[in-house]
Design a protein around this motif. Structure first.
Motif, PDB file in Angstrom:
ATOM      1  N   PRO A 136     -20.482  13.442  45.583  1.00 19.22           N
ATOM      2  CA  PRO A 136     -19.997  13.904  46.857  1.00 19.22           C
ATOM      3  C   PRO A 136     -20.116  12.963  47.969  1.00 19.22           C
ATOM      4  O   PRO A 136     -21.291  12.498  48.278  1.00 19.22           O
ATOM      5  CB  PRO A 136     -21.112  14.972  47.054  1.00 19.22           C
ATOM      6  N   PHE A 137     -18.846  12.446  48.198  1.00 23.82           N
ATOM      7  CA  PHE A 137     -19.077  10.944  49.083  1.00 23.82           C
ATOM      8  C   PHE A 137     -17.979  11.237  50.488  1.00 23.82           C
ATOM      9  O   PHE A 137     -17.133  12.081  50.346  1.00 23.82           O
ATOM     10  CB  PHE A 137     -18.785   9.904  48.521  1.00 23.82           C
ATOM     11  N   ILE A 138     -18.491  10.645  51.413  1.00 25.31           N
ATOM     12  CA  ILE A 138     -17.721  10.510  52.555  1.00 25.31           C
ATOM     13  C   ILE A 138     -17.432   8.999  52.781  1.00 25.31           C
ATOM     14  O   ILE A 138     -18.316   8.111  52.484  1.00 25.31           O
ATOM     15  CB  ILE A 138     -18.400  10.985  53.952  1.00 25.31           C
ATOM     16  N   ILE A 139     -16.668   8.392  53.921  1.00 33.46           N
ATOM     17  CA  ILE A 139     -16.286   7.172  54.095  1.00 33.46           C
ATOM     18  C   ILE A 139     -16.571   6.849  55.539  1.00 33.46           C
ATOM     19  O   ILE A 139     -16.133   7.729  56.379  1.00 33.46           O
ATOM     20  CB  ILE A 139     -15.082   6.764  53.662  1.00 33.46           C
ATOM     21  N   VAL A 140     -17.499   5.942  55.888  1.00 30.94           N
ATOM     22  CA  VAL A 140     -17.661   5.510  57.029  1.00 30.94           C
ATOM     23  C   VAL A 140     -16.817   4.209  57.375  1.00 30.94           C
ATOM     24  O   VAL A 140     -17.116   3.409  56.767  1.00 30.94           O
ATOM     25  CB  VAL A 140     -19.291   5.332  57.195  1.00 30.94           C
ATOM     26  N   ALA A 141     -15.884   4.246  58.364  1.00 29.98           N
ATOM     27  CA  ALA A 141     -15.286   3.170  58.927  1.00 29.98           C
ATOM     28  C   ALA A 141     -16.192   2.633  60.086  1.00 29.98           C
ATOM     29  O   ALA A 141     -16.234   2.966  61.220  1.00 29.98           O
ATOM     30  CB  ALA A 141     -14.089   3.556  59.327  1.00 29.98           C
ATOM     31  N   ASN A 142     -16.852   1.552  59.765  1.00 30.33           N
ATOM     32  CA  ASN A 142     -18.050   0.891  60.621  1.00 30.33           C
ATOM     33  C   ASN A 142     -17.319  -0.212  61.351  1.00 30.33           C
ATOM     34  O   ASN A 142     -16.312  -0.838  60.986  1.00 30.33           O
ATOM     35  CB  ASN A 142     -19.272   0.296  59.939  1.00 30.33           C
ATOM     36  N   LYS A 143     -18.040  -0.448  62.552  1.00 35.89           N
ATOM     37  CA  LYS A 143     -17.578  -1.752  63.391  1.00 35.89           C
ATOM     38  C   LYS A 143     -16.286  -1.476  64.166  1.00 35.89           C
ATOM     39  O   LYS A 143     -15.469  -2.320  64.597  1.00 35.89           O
ATOM     40  CB  LYS A 143     -17.556  -3.004  62.484  1.00 35.89           C
ATOM     41  N   ILE A 144     -16.003  -0.286  64.568  1.00 33.91           N
ATOM     42  CA  ILE A 144     -14.884   0.172  65.376  1.00 33.91           C
ATOM     43  C   ILE A 144     -14.992  -0.373  66.753  1.00 33.91           C
ATOM     44  O   ILE A 144     -13.868  -0.672  67.470  1.00 33.91           O
ATOM     45  CB  ILE A 144     -14.660   1.700  65.278  1.00 33.91           C
ATOM     46  N   ASP A 145     -16.154  -0.740  67.024  1.00 35.44           N
ATOM     47  CA  ASP A 145     -16.397  -1.216  68.574  1.00 35.44           C
ATOM     48  C   ASP A 145     -15.637  -2.737  68.407  1.00 35.44           C
ATOM     49  O   ASP A 145     -15.278  -3.326  69.872  1.00 35.44           O
ATOM     50  CB  ASP A 145     -17.697  -1.603  68.896  1.00 35.44           C
ATOM     51  N   LYS A 146     -15.402  -3.164  67.397  1.00 40.61           N
ATOM     52  CA  LYS A 146     -14.606  -4.752  67.442  1.00 40.61           C
ATOM     53  C   LYS A 146     -13.295  -4.687  67.563  1.00 40.61           C
ATOM     54  O   LYS A 146     -12.513  -5.703  67.320  1.00 40.61           O
ATOM     55  CB  LYS A 146     -15.340  -5.262  66.347  1.00 40.61           C
ATOM     56  N   MET A 147     -12.598  -3.479  67.833  1.00 44.11           N
ATOM     57  CA  MET A 147     -11.254  -3.367  67.701  1.00 44.11           C
ATOM     58  C   MET A 147     -10.760  -3.051  69.063  1.00 44.11           C
ATOM     59  O   MET A 147     -11.409  -2.064  69.762  1.00 44.11           O
ATOM     60  CB  MET A 147     -10.823  -2.201  66.600  1.00 44.11           C
ATOM     61  N   THR A 148      -9.240  -3.066  69.044  1.00 42.71           N
ATOM     62  CA  THR A 148      -8.529  -2.501  70.403  1.00 42.71           C
ATOM     63  C   THR A 148      -7.947  -1.198  70.030  1.00 42.71           C
ATOM     64  O   THR A 148      -8.243  -0.748  68.692  1.00 42.71           O
ATOM     65  CB  THR A 148      -7.452  -3.499  70.834  1.00 42.71           C
ATOM     66  N   GLN A 149      -7.856  -0.434  70.894  1.00 44.00           N
ATOM     67  CA  GLN A 149      -7.254   0.981  70.823  1.00 44.00           C
ATOM     68  C   GLN A 149      -6.055   0.775  69.611  1.00 44.00           C
ATOM     69  O   GLN A 149      -6.092   1.733  68.924  1.00 44.00           O
ATOM     70  CB  GLN A 149      -6.889   1.741  71.807  1.00 44.00           C
ATOM     71  N   SER A 150      -5.230   0.100  69.835  1.00 45.65           N
ATOM     72  CA  SER A 150      -3.996  -0.041  69.057  1.00 45.65           C
ATOM     73  C   SER A 150      -4.610  -0.401  67.309  1.00 45.65           C
ATOM     74  O   SER A 150      -3.833   0.088  66.628  1.00 45.65           O
ATOM     75  CB  SER A 150      -2.670  -0.786  69.625  1.00 45.65           C
ATOM     76  N   GLU A 151      -5.234  -1.288  67.473  1.00 47.79           N
ATOM     77  CA  GLU A 151      -5.898  -1.759  65.966  1.00 47.79           C
ATOM     78  C   GLU A 151      -6.688  -0.803  65.626  1.00 47.79           C
ATOM     79  O   GLU A 151      -6.381  -0.350  64.245  1.00 47.79           O
ATOM     80  CB  GLU A 151      -6.843  -2.922  66.280  1.00 47.79           C
ATOM     81  N   TYR A 152      -7.416   0.041  66.214  1.00 50.12           N
ATOM     82  CA  TYR A 152      -8.268   1.175  65.742  1.00 50.12           C
ATOM     83  C   TYR A 152      -7.059   2.161  64.957  1.00 50.12           C
ATOM     84  O   TYR A 152      -7.211   2.567  64.136  1.00 50.12           O
ATOM     85  CB  TYR A 152      -8.914   1.881  66.940  1.00 50.12           C
TER      86      TYR A 152
END
Length: 188
Positions: A136-152
């Motif tokens: 039973p797993f989920i994925i966390v995409a960490n470090k989103i603060d290091k991206m521009t909105q378009s990269e995100y």
């Protein structure tokens, strides 16, 4: 859930009775330097897990007791190239013995990836193993603060194409984004 207490219990490097406990366990797994410790500190609102700028520092399974009711299980990072072959092999065995041994039961596995990088080959291997073992797993995409909105947007779309129906939570320990969602999901 409100986290009122978080304390380090112990680090283990093999089979240990605590891993077979009836206390529900939430495991955290990800590549070295993906931010597992920062994520744990963010959701517990503490400095309980030691962070390091040097990848691959964790060489044992660290166990934390949350609200006297849950164990957070911080697994060593996989895939750090500077470890010796034997060191990498032992860490791999430690991870596998905990995650894929039928004796141990995780309530949830939180697989952490670096949002900037996306799913690496090693992440894909772990993702497939978790699926194959019906974890039973989920994925966390960490470090989103290091991206521009378009990269995100681009990276989240790429990751979602691979992970399909697995829940994906964008996260930033620094900006405190995704904390409430993650807490709600892992403790329910």
């Amino acid at each position: 859930m409100i986290i009122r207490s978080a304390k380090f219990i112990k680090g283990v490097v093999g089979d240990d009775n605590i891993l077979a406990s009836d206390i529900p366990q939430i495991a955290f797994i990800g590549r070295s330097n993906v931010g597992k410790s920062s994520l744990i500190n963010a959701i517990t609102n503490s400095k309980i897990s030691r962070t390091s700028s040097f990848p691959g520092r964790t060489k044992e399974i660290n166990i934390f007791l949350i609200n006297d009711a849950y164990y957070l299980v911080d697994l060593p990072g996989y895939g750090f190239a500077r470890s010796s072959g034997l060191g990498r092999e032992k860490i791999g065995e430690l991870i596998d013995s905990y995650l894929f041994n039928s004796i141990y039961d995780q309530q949830k596995v939180v697989m952490i990836i670096d949002a900037n990088i996306g799913m690496t080959k090693k992440d894909l291997l772990m993702y497939n193993e978790l699926k194959n073992f019906n974890k039973p797993f989920i994925i966390v995409a960490n470090k989103i603060d290091k991206m521009t909105q378009s990269e995100y947007k681009k990276k989240m779309t790429e990751i979602k194409k691979i992970t399909k129906d697995i829940l994906l939570i964008p996260f930033s320990a620094q900006k405190r984004k995704g904390i409430d969602s993650l807490i709600d999901i892992i403790f329910n």
